[in-house]
Design an enzyme around this catalytic site. Structure first.
Site, PDB file in Angstrom:
ATOM      1  N   HIS A  26       0.854  -1.188   0.000  1.00  0.00           N
ATOM      2  CA  HIS A  26       0.000   0.000   0.000  1.00  0.00           C
ATOM      3  C   HIS A  26       0.893   1.243   0.000  1.00  0.00           C
ATOM      4  CE1 HIS A  26       0.603  -0.880   4.382  1.00  0.00           C
ATOM      5  NE2 HIS A  26       0.983   0.380   4.325  1.00  0.00           N
TER       6      HIS A  26
HETATM    7  C1  T46 Z   1       2.494   0.521   6.996  1.00  0.00           C
HETATM    8  C2  T46 Z   1       3.343  -0.688   7.146  1.00  0.00           C
HETATM    9  C3  T46 Z   1       4.796  -0.362   7.258  1.00  0.00           C
HETATM   10  C4  T46 Z   1      -4.818  -1.040  13.205  1.00  0.00           C
HETATM   11  O1  T46 Z   1      -5.955  -1.292  13.628  1.00  0.00           O
HETATM   12  N1  T46 Z   1      -4.120   0.004  13.720  1.00  0.00           N
HETATM   13  C5  T46 Z   1      -2.858   0.320  13.311  1.00  0.00           C
HETATM   14  O2  T46 Z   1      -2.263   1.295  13.813  1.00  0.00           O
HETATM   15  C6  T46 Z   1      -2.250  -0.490  12.279  1.00  0.00           C
HETATM   16  C7  T46 Z   1      -0.851  -0.168  11.793  1.00  0.00           C
HETATM   17  C8  T46 Z   1      -2.972  -1.531  11.766  1.00  0.00           C
HETATM   18  N2  T46 Z   1      -4.230  -1.800  12.224  1.00  0.00           N
HETATM   19  C9  T46 Z   1      -4.958  -2.949  11.663  1.00  0.00           C
HETATM   20  C10 T46 Z   1      -5.380  -2.802  10.216  1.00  0.00           C
HETATM   21  C11 T46 Z   1      -5.399  -4.228   9.729  1.00  0.00           C
HETATM   22  O3  T46 Z   1      -6.651  -4.801  10.020  1.00  0.00           O
HETATM   23  O4  T46 Z   1      -4.112  -4.086  11.714  1.00  0.00           O
HETATM   24  C12 T46 Z   1      -4.326  -4.912  10.594  1.00  0.00           C
HETATM   25  C13 T46 Z   1      -3.030  -5.164   9.851  1.00  0.00           C
HETATM   26  O5  T46 Z   1      -2.623  -3.948   9.191  1.00  0.00           O
HETATM   27  P1  T46 Z   1      -1.977  -3.954   7.737  1.00  0.00           P
HETATM   28  O6  T46 Z   1      -2.516  -5.058   6.945  1.00  0.00           O
HETATM   29  O7  T46 Z   1      -2.118  -2.570   7.174  1.00  0.00           O
HETATM   30  O8  T46 Z   1      -0.431  -4.251   8.114  1.00  0.00           O
HETATM   31  P2  T46 Z   1       0.854  -4.103   7.174  1.00  0.00           P
HETATM   32  O9  T46 Z   1       1.954  -4.774   7.876  1.00  0.00           O
HETATM   33  O10 T46 Z   1       0.546  -4.519   5.785  1.00  0.00           O
HETATM   34  O11 T46 Z   1       1.160  -2.508   7.147  1.00  0.00           O
HETATM   35  C14 T46 Z   1       1.573  -1.856   8.323  1.00  0.00           C
HETATM   36  C15 T46 Z   1       0.797  -0.554   8.514  1.00  0.00           C
HETATM   37  O12 T46 Z   1      -0.621  -0.818   8.534  1.00  0.00           O
HETATM   38  C16 T46 Z   1       1.071   0.437   7.412  1.00  0.00           C
HETATM   39  O13 T46 Z   1       0.572   1.718   7.772  1.00  0.00           O
HETATM   40  O14 T46 Z   1       2.904   1.515   6.417  1.00  0.00           O
HETATM   41  O15 T46 Z   1       2.966  -1.550   8.222  1.00  0.00           O
END
Ligand code: T46
Length: 134
Positions: A48
């Site tokens: 993303h």
């Molecule tokens: C990024 C990279 C480096 C939350 O509820 N609160 C939060 O602060 C975060 C970071 C995530 N979430 C939830 C949203 C999703 O349901 O946790 C779940 C996993 O998040 P995501 O799929 O976005 O995780 P990554 O590892 O793909 O990305 C993360 C961060 O979300 C993103 O901002 O830049 O790490």
């Protein structure tokens, strides 16, 4: 596309210490910290870009690679030292790969969690980058 940060280590016979403060070692006001660990072998994360959020990523333990794509150029960097960080700028697509088993991936963010700030569709990201029309 990104800035590499080399945090100052305070080292003595007891080991190492790194200090991180708002608007100093981190180029923004810190609003949130999250961390990722236990990523199974072969699993990638990210995929993303953020519209406005700026972040700094640090691999506190182990290592991982981050691919950055600004819609024109791609770069891959490896984070493998707890005193190294990298900025994740707005409108830069990023993918985290090759997490080592012992990796603890810490992220310091300029804003609260806001799903509407995410662009999770790569085609939409490309449309939104000005480079496409060049
Ligand atoms: C990024 C990279 C480096 C939350 O509820 N609160 C939060 O602060 C975060 C970071 C995530 N979430 C939830 C949203 C999703 O349901 O946790 C779940 C996993 O998040 P995501 O799929 O976005 O995780 P990554 O590892 O793909 O990305 C993360 C961060 O979300 C993103 O901002 O830049 O790490």
């Amino acid at each position: 596309m990104y800035e590499l940060l080399d945090f100052k280590k305070i080292t003595d016979e007891r080991g190492n210490l790194v200090v991180i403060e708002n608007n100093k070692e981190i180029p923004f006001e810190i609003q949130r910290i999250y961390y990722i660990w236990g990523t199974p072998d072969g699993v990638d994360r990210g995929f993303h870009a953020h519209r406005q959020l700026t972040q700094v990523a640090i691999c506190l333990s182990g290592s991982c690679d981050i691919l950055f794509d600004n819609g024109k150029d791609k770069k891959v960097i490896t984070l493998n030292r707890p005193n190294y960080g990298v900025t994740i700028e707005p409108m830069v697509w990023h993918e985290m790969r090759n997490f080592s088993e012992d990796s603890i991936f810490l992220v310091i963010a300029s804003g609260k969690y806001d799903e509407s700030d995410y662009i999770r569709d790569f085609e939409e990201f490309i449309k939104l980058t000005s480079f496409q029309s060049e």
